[in-house]
Write a protein that holds these residues in place. Structure first.
Motif: not given
Length: 483
Positions: A348-353, A382-390, A414-415
């Motif tokens: 999740x931290x990676x997605x935020x970056x 928490x399981x990886x949750x794909x963000x709604x906004x790419x 999943x990532x």
């Protein structure tokens, strides 16, 4: 007939002798003096002097070598002083490119030891030194920081370009008589590790008008301290080391031309402050271990000012705890990112970056397998949750993705699936792993990983997926597939 046979036999013997000489000829000794002198300069001075026993050809070569390297660990303590004195008295070169002195006192009394080192440095400074590397420690117990007085010629030397200093007894405070100090010094490496060494460093750094490259090695050096680093022309700054109670120290960096920053070790998270916003910075490596072992080193509620200070870089390498998403700055100029992942909850931290790096082109995700626990056993997982906004970078800029030490957990797949599905201009996805990781995690072979990767939907039609299987002997078996 006999004459012809003898003549032929003589020719054969001569040919054999010439062949033997060609094989066994001392070709190194035939090289020019300048070349041999350069070769000897790459050796410790003790070994260079020893070459005099080879032949008369080598007798006087070492006396003109441009580099002198004295390391007390290579010579017995009772003979070291005599050896250095002898070499300096016979050295014939007018210039010394590099002078290195590594000296630890456990033999002489303090005053005699300091006097000898001061004299050696003074002798060396007469030879237009370019690089000076000093590691001087008095283990006798009687000396203190500042007891070793350095010659004024060191501070006024016009040829000195690089200086390395690590000492518990050296006084680097410029003398009052030296109005203009270190006029040509561009590179400085200094060790902070003793009381008063910080204040002495500030005084030293303030006297380096053309300093461009600064490295500070740290360990605990006294009470809480704020170190001010004023360097108008500084381009590269590194702080390395291990500070106990690191967060009680702070570093204020006033370097408007700073381009490269390296912060590495147990040197705290929240104690770096940049003035002038470091707008020229291009590259930063932030490899931090949290200074307080009582806290959770894998998550910090608020990102420190250090991240804000490097938010304008193009190249960034992060090996840090996770910072809460709301405290992360935007990295609008970032093109290349490397992130060390300590836990499966880092995804999740990676997605935020990614969300905060709209122009990112290349990302490397380095999984630290020694800290990577099973998902169900990681606190707060928490399981990886794909963000709604790419993330913007995925749809417009992201070209390459590399995942190092892929373990084969569900979240990792999943990532990978998510990044392939939404990265519109992706050219290459590289997954690097070991068969032992895959088998331990999922009883999976390299062939099964390859087939699973082929099934993922891909947004970019030009994307190539490369699976690299590293064997346990670090030899590589590569298999590439095009999707």
């Amino acid at each position: 007939m006999d004459r012809r046979i003898r003549k032929h036999a003589n020719k054969v013997r001569m040919a054999r002798r010439m062949a033997w000489e060609a094989i066994h000829k001392d070709r190194i000794s035939q090289l020019p003096d300048d070349t041999l002198s350069h070769i000897l300069s790459l050796l410790p001075t003790r070994d260079a002097v020893r070459t005099t026993i080879l032949s008369k050809r080598w007798n006087n070569l070492w006396i003109s070598i441009p580099n002198l390297d004295f390391d007390q660990r290579e010579v017995s303590s009772d003979k070291f002083g005599e050896f250095v004195d002898g070499v300096l008295s016979l050295h014939a070169s007018s210039n010394i490119q590099k002078f290195r002195l590594c000296s630890r006192n456990s033999y002489y009394n303090g005053d005699e030891y300091l006097s000898r080192n001061s004299r050696w440095i003074c002798d060396a400074m007469r030879h237009n030194i370019v690089e000076l590397d000093l590691h001087i420690f008095d283990n006798h117990g009687s000396s203190r920081l500042g007891d070793l007085q350095l010659p004024v010629s060191l501070f006024t030397c016009k040829t000195l370009v690089a200086l390395k200093v690590s000492s518990n007894c050296m006084n680097l405070a410029p003398p009052p008589s030296a109005s203009a100090c270190f006029p040509s010094l561009k590179s400085l490496r200094y060790t902070l590790g003793w009381p008063d060494s910080a204040s002495m460093f500030e005084m030293l750094a303030s006297k380096c008008p053309v300093l461009e490259d600064l490295t500070i090695d740290t360990f605990t050096f006294g009470n809480a301290y704020t170190l001010n680093i004023p360097a108008a022309g500084l381009k590269t700054f590194r702080i390395l080391g291990d500070l106990m109670d690191a967060d009680k120290y702070s570093f204020s960096i006033n370097a408007p031309k700073l381009e490269n920053l390296v912060v590495s070790g147990q040197v705290g998270l929240s104690n770096y402050y940049f003035s002038n916003n470091a707008k020229a910075m291009v590259k930063a490596e932030i490899h931090l271990i949290h200074g307080d072992s009582r806290e959770n080193i894998y998550h910090v509620e608020r990102a420190p000012p250090l991240l804000e200070g490097v938010s304008g870089v193009k190249y960034l390498s992060l090996l840090t705890p996770m910072f809460s998403a709301r405290s992360l700055p935007s990295f609008d100029n970032l093109k290349h990112l490397k992130v060390g992942l300590f836990r499966c909850s880092y995804w999740g931290y990676v997605i935020e970056l990614l969300k905060r790096s709209p122009n990112l082109e290349d990302i490397v995700l380095d999984i630290w397998t020694s800290t990577w626990g099973k998902q169900e056993y990681v606190k707060g997982y928490r399981p990886f949750n794909p963000p709604e906004v790419v993330p913007i970078c995925a749809s417009s800029h992201l070209r390459t993705i590399s995942i190092i030490n892929f373990m084969g957990y569900d979240d990792e797949f999943e990532v990978v699936k998510y990044l392939l599905q939404y990265s519109e201009v992706l050219r290459r996805l590289t997954i690097s792993t070991r068969e032992s990781y895959l088998f331990k995690t999922r009883r999976m072979t390299a062939e099964k990983l390859h087939k699973k990767a082929l099934k993922f939907q891909k947004c970019s039609k030009t994307c190539e997926i490369e699976i690299i299987i590293n064997s346990e002997t670090d030899r590589h078996k590569n298999c590439s597939c095009h999707l």
